[in-house]
Motif scaffolding. Structure first.
Motif, PDB file in Angstrom:
ATOM      1  N   LEU A   1      -9.821   6.658  -5.465  1.00 13.31           N
ATOM      2  CA  LEU A   1      -8.379   6.519  -5.265  1.00 13.31           C
ATOM      3  C   LEU A   1      -7.704   7.885  -5.184  1.00 13.31           C
ATOM      4  CD1 LEU A   1      -7.594   3.491  -7.590  1.00 13.31           C
ATOM      5  CD2 LEU A   1      -7.034   3.654  -5.157  1.00 13.31           C
TER       6      LEU A   1
ATOM      7  N   ALA B   1      -3.663  -0.964  -2.763  1.00  7.22           N
ATOM      8  CA  ALA B   1      -3.538   0.298  -3.496  1.00  7.22           C
ATOM      9  C   ALA B   1      -3.023   1.433  -2.633  1.00  7.22           C
ATOM     10  CB  ALA B   1      -4.890   0.676  -4.109  1.00  7.22           C
ATOM     11  N   HIS B   2      -3.682   1.709  -1.508  1.00  6.34           N
ATOM     12  CA  HIS B   2      -3.294   2.859  -0.686  1.00  6.34           C
ATOM     13  C   HIS B   2      -3.764   2.636   0.745  1.00  6.34           C
ATOM     14  CE1 HIS B   2      -2.763   7.031   0.672  1.00  6.34           C
ATOM     15  NE2 HIS B   2      -2.017   7.207  -0.413  1.00  6.34           N
ATOM     16  N   GLN B   3      -2.999   3.183   1.689  1.00  4.88           N
ATOM     17  CA  GLN B   3      -3.329   2.991   3.097  1.00  4.88           C
ATOM     18  C   GLN B   3      -4.655   3.650   3.477  1.00  4.88           C
ATOM     19  OE1 GLN B   3      -0.479   4.833   5.702  1.00  4.88           O
ATOM     20  NE2 GLN B   3      -0.749   6.900   4.855  1.00  4.88           N
ATOM     21  N   ASN B   4      -5.106   4.623   2.700  1.00  2.00           N
ATOM     22  CA  ASN B   4      -6.362   5.316   3.014  1.00  2.00           C
ATOM     23  C   ASN B   4      -7.579   4.708   2.324  1.00  2.00           C
ATOM     24  OD1 ASN B   4      -5.257   7.268   4.734  1.00  2.00           O
ATOM     25  ND2 ASN B   4      -4.693   8.594   3.016  1.00  2.00           N
TER      26      ASN B   4
ATOM     27  N   ARG C   1       0.827  -1.215   0.000  1.00  2.97           N
ATOM     28  CA  ARG C   1       0.000   0.000   0.000  1.00  2.97           C
ATOM     29  C   ARG C   1       0.858   1.261   0.000  1.00  2.97           C
ATOM     30  NH1 ARG C   1      -4.186  -2.370   4.515  1.00  2.97           N
ATOM     31  NH2 ARG C   1      -5.220  -3.858   3.091  1.00  2.97           N
ATOM     32  N   ASP C   2       0.504   2.149  -0.880  1.00  6.25           N
ATOM     33  CA  ASP C   2       1.168   3.446  -0.956  1.00  6.25           C
ATOM     34  C   ASP C   2       0.827   4.251   0.300  1.00  6.25           C
ATOM     35  OD1 ASP C   2       2.387   5.767  -1.728  1.00  6.25           O
ATOM     36  OD2 ASP C   2       1.033   6.198  -3.401  1.00  6.25           O
ATOM     37  N   THR C   3       1.815   4.845   0.913  1.00  6.12           N
ATOM     38  CA  THR C   3       1.590   5.661   2.114  1.00  6.12           C
ATOM     39  C   THR C   3       1.734   7.152   1.828  1.00  6.12           C
ATOM     40  OG1 THR C   3       3.914   5.462   2.761  1.00  6.12           O
ATOM     41  CG2 THR C   3       2.382   3.794   3.609  1.00  6.12           C
ATOM     42  N   THR C   4       1.985   7.465   0.567  1.00  2.00           N
ATOM     43  CA  THR C   4       2.188   8.865   0.203  1.00  2.00           C
ATOM     44  C   THR C   4       0.858   9.614   0.230  1.00  2.00           C
ATOM     45  OG1 THR C   4       4.000   8.230  -1.260  1.00  2.00           O
ATOM     46  CG2 THR C   4       3.056  10.430  -1.557  1.00  2.00           C
ATOM     47  N   VAL C   5       0.857  10.796   0.835  1.00  2.00           N
ATOM     48  CA  VAL C   5      -0.310  11.676   0.821  1.00  2.00           C
ATOM     49  C   VAL C   5       0.070  12.949   0.089  1.00  2.00           C
ATOM     50  CG1 VAL C   5      -1.917  13.008   2.231  1.00  2.00           C
ATOM     51  CG2 VAL C   5      -1.231  10.720   2.953  1.00  2.00           C
ATOM     52  N   ASP C   6      -0.699  13.277  -0.942  1.00  2.00           N
ATOM     53  CA  ASP C   6      -0.344  14.376  -1.839  1.00  2.00           C
ATOM     54  C   ASP C   6      -0.624  15.758  -1.262  1.00  2.00           C
ATOM     55  OD1 ASP C   6       0.342  12.433  -3.657  1.00  2.00           O
ATOM     56  OD2 ASP C   6      -1.591  12.479  -4.692  1.00  2.00           O
TER      57      ASP C   6
ATOM     58  N   ARG D   1      -5.518   9.376  -2.025  1.00  2.00           N
ATOM     59  CA  ARG D   1      -4.161   9.922  -2.152  1.00  2.00           C
ATOM     60  C   ARG D   1      -4.073  11.351  -1.625  1.00  2.00           C
ATOM     61  NH1 ARG D   1      -4.616   7.237  -7.642  1.00  2.00           N
ATOM     62  NH2 ARG D   1      -3.646   5.182  -7.355  1.00  2.00           N
TER      63      ARG D   1
END
Length: 646
Positions: free
Chosen positions: A122, A153-156, A39-44, A126
């Motif tokens: 998604l 996909a993503h942590q959120n 899972r992507d942990t990046t927050v834009d 992000r």
């Protein structure tokens, strides 16, 4: 013969054991770890509002909360009749979310509209918005690679599947057969709720799923559906109800499903396959519309009605755990509303199959000294997506018209004035756009799927397993339960809206089909608004659907010159028989209005001039059935026993 029967029985009993072969706890833990690690942990965005786009619909909630008091809640309510506007509203709210998006649905496809919503979810995740998606297993995304990709996909972003058959995201025919043999009731209990809640402040509820045919984007068959957007304190009740389902033991994280977990173990978490829209121009146009704040304000927010109290009547998942106190919680509230009617009930349902309880309520209303008028809008055989269910509507036409006194209207497959807007990508019934692919825009549907021309063979079978009205193998396996061939070309429409107006004061929009399945097997939900202005707007929407160009009027036939009493009596007796009802002279049939100098306006069926201004068009107008007409009549004869599961 006895030996053969024993072999069949032994094979049937072995099915559940074969279907239940599973992974070990350690393997499930490894699959979950693979998804979590991917899972992507990046927050834009680092802003407090998560870089939310300006949303005129989200802003309605701020106005509603500002005007509310603890004992006097205020809301804004918006009827979403057009499919394009319903999709636009969803995109606007997701883009405007600042904290959380919760989505609950029965069907989530992977076609253009569904993928558009998924990509927006998604993107919100992000930005830092918490996104939770809950889909009923029977109609969840039919692609293990996409499901596995979403698991990592993503942590959120979290995805759960409700009541998975034998712990699978994508059961095959063996698994469905096993579920029928071993535990039919358990696996036939479905989550039919449809809900989108943003920031505990604004929600959309109603009949629409996430599939092109709910947004007028399908080239063969689209649903005339309806949602209601509610901004204000009632969104908190919607959120609380969603949380009950999210926390229920039947809601399983997607990585814990056996087939998804096995894919994760074998291949790791795949990337989400790139979107490949069938109509990129339409998708891009919708994205531009969602980015146009002025357009959203003009087309949607400015039309929202200020209303007072709003109730969200929704079943709890305990309905599926045998909790009698909660079973039918939503249905009980709707029954109470019906019983309180004094002057008029406008009822719209795609499947007019009354439960015993509903039948009892309408009989009590009819027995009053001054019974309320009951107007019912439902599907014709030419418009329905479920001919087997329509056979029961046909079987009981006499009861509906004569005994219960319904003013009954059946929706046409090519309505003259449907609520569609080509500017938002809609296909107009019977009028495919110039240059449209004839393989996509056809009405006959000779074995094709409702979701458009997605291929043939096994792919079409998969699609049929995920259409709204075929939630069991027993009904997906027969060609008889597909939209029937019709006279006409171009895409057609079928009614799917579930709404009610009582005494022009109370408006109801929801998922409940007012049928036995909704009461017994499915969980359902409805928004109830006690406000005359909203009720009038909803009544106008239903009355548009029953206008002569959009529906046929069901009325008694002219009495034959001889033996009319005998004909009626025989038909009534045979109607009560679940095994034989082939009497050819039905009490009521369909009529079309013939305007002219002497008939300038449509008339109610009880008007003395009705038969002068209306012409009988038969029991199944615009249907090109051939031998299937006999099959429909046979279903009328034998279909009564299927009422509980239809």
């Amino acid at each position: 013969m006895n030996r053969l029967l024993l072999r069949i029985l032994a094979a049937a009993l072995a099915l559940p054991l074969a279907a239940c072969a599973t992974l070990s706890p350690a393997e499930y833990a490894r699959a979950e770890a693979i998804a979590v690690d991917a899972r992507d942990t990046t927050v834009d965005c680092t802003r407090a509002d998560r870089c939310a786009a300006p949303s005129p619909l989200r802003a309605l909630a701020g106005q509603a909360f500002a005007a509310s008091a603890p004992d006097a809640p205020r809301h804004y309510a918006l009827i979403l009749d057009e499919g394009g506007e319903a999709l636009l509203a969803r995109l606007d709210l997701i883009r405007g979310a600042t904290r959380r998006v919760d989505l609950q649905t029965y069907i989530f496809d992977k076609d253009d509209s569904a993928r558009l919503v998924l990509d927006e979810l998604l993107a919100a995740a992000r930005r830092g918005v918490k996104v939770r998606v809950l889909i009923d297993q029977l109609s969840a995304i039919a692609d293990l690679e996409i499901l596995a990709a979403l698991a990592g996909a993503h942590q959120n972003l979290e995805l759960r599947i409700y009541n998975p058959t034998f712990g699978l995201a994508k059961p095959n025919y063996l698994h469905y057969a096993a579920s029928v043999v071993c535990c039919f009731r358990r696996f036939n209990q479905r989550m039919h709720n449809k809900l989108l809640v943003v920031d505990d402040a604004v929600g959309i509820a109603g009949g629409r799923n996430y599939q092109d045919d709910y947004y007028d984007w399908d080239g063969q068959f689209n649903f005339r559906d309806r949602d209601v957007l509610v901004a204000g304190p009632a969104a908190r009740a919607m959120e609380r109800n969603f949380a009950h389902y999210w926390d229920d033991r039947r809601s399983v994280p997607v990585a814990h499903l056996r087939d998804v977990a096995r894919l994760l173990l074998e291949r790791g978490a795949p990337g989400l396959p790139p979107a490949q829209p069938r109509r990129p121009d339409r998708v891009q146009a919708m994205q531009r519309a969602a980015a146009d704040t002025g357009l959203v304000r003009e087309r949607l927010a400015d039309r929202a009605l200020p209303v007072g109290a709003v109730a969200y009547l929704a079943d709890l998942p305990e309905k599926h755990h045998g909790d009698q106190a909660s079973e039918g919680a939503g249905a009980a509230g709707l029954a109470n509303l019906l019983a309180q009617a004094r002057q008029e009930i406008l009822l719209q349902t795609p499947y007019l199959v009354l439960s015993d309880e509903a039948l009892g309520i309408f009989r009590q209303l009819r027995a009053r000294e001054q019974p309320p008028r009951v107007v019912v809008s439902t599907n014709s055989l030419a418009a329905t997506d479920n001919p087997i269910v329509y056979a029961l509507t046909y079987k009981y036409k006499r009861r509906h018209v004569r005994e219960l006194g319904f003013d009954l209207f059946e929706y046409r497959p090519f309505p003259a004035d449907p609520p569609v807007d080509p500017a938002l990508g809609a296909w107009h019934p019977g009028q495919p756009p110039a240059g449209a692919d004839p393989a996509v825009a056809r009405s006959e549907l000779p074995g094709g799927s409702l979701g458009g021309s997605r291929g043939s063979g096994a792919a079409q079978v998969e699609d049929k397993l995920r259409t709204e009205t075929r939630p069991s193998l027993l009904r997906t396996s027969t060609p008889a339960n597909r939209p029937v061939p019709v006279i006409g070309s171009g895409p057609r429409m079928g009614l799917h809206a579930k709404s009610m107006v009582i005494d022009r004061r109370i408006g109801v929009v929801g998922t409940h089909n007012f049928d036995p399945r909704s009461e017994t097997y499915n969980t359902e939900a409805a928004v109830v608004i006690d406000d005359p202005a909203f009720a009038r707007a909803l009544a106008a929407s239903i009355e548009r659907d029953i206008a002569p160009g959009n529906s046929w009027t069901v009325a008694p036939r002219r009495k034959p010159p001889v033996l009319s009493g005998l004909n009626y009596s025989v038909g009534k007796v045979l109607e009560a028989s679940p095994i034989l009802d082939l009497w050819p002279w039905r009490y009521a049939t369909n009529y079309a209005f013939l305007p002219g100098p002497e008939c300038p306006h449509a008339l109610p069926r009880r008007d003395p001039d009705f038969h002068r201004c209306y012409v009988a068009v038969g029991d199944f107008p615009e249907v090109r059935l051939g031998p299937k007409s006999i099959f429909t009549r046979m279903l009328t004869a034998f279909g009564a026993g299927l009422v509980p599961i239809l």
